[in-house]
Design an enzyme around this catalytic site. Sequence first.
Site: not given
Length: 214
Positions: A61, A85-87, A122
């Site tokens: 991203k 960001c990624d969760s 992340g």
Amino acid sequence: MVVQLVLASASPARLATLRSAGLAPRVQVSSVDEPATIAALEADGTHLGPAEHALALARAKRDDVADSLVAESGSSTTPTLVLGCDSVLEFGGEVHGKPETSSVAVERWRRMRGGEGVLHSGHAITDLATGRQVSRTASTVVHFADLSDAEIDAYVATGEPLWVAGGFTVDGLGGAFVIGIEGDYHNVVGVSLPLLRELLLELGIGWWDLERAV
């Protein structure tokens, strides 16, 4: 020096967290296809663990938005950072992203109730002025209440669990069902402020250098 922060995420919770910390991020949502990105990375037979999964998507991203910003300006010397960001939730050794359907959300909650999982977020940053990149994953243990079937059905019916990592929130309607966390609260919301500060320092940028809300 005032540094602009561009958030490469559509998450209103991440944006609200950054704003609550006094920052004034600009939002530019990436066009990353998450399943296709993971499939491409695992095409060589390498399996991504939950933390690596979250970090890989955060990097994708970040890179997507950073590339589009550079393409728009040709080259950039403006002090601008792109944050991706990624969760994902690790539960029972499996990766849980957004349920997307009510049936999946109900099934997951019936497994999660009374248990615990690890929320991995992340974080990946590119400094457009220098091209330097840093990234890391923050992980927080989450303990869930032992919900009844009726409580699960009512919660899923609100629609909230369908479009959030792990099928729950700690800062919204799902807050009543999280009985404890071990680690950074903000990480469960979607962006770890302490980790963000550490990554900034790796780039030689101070917390107070970020553009702030007036």
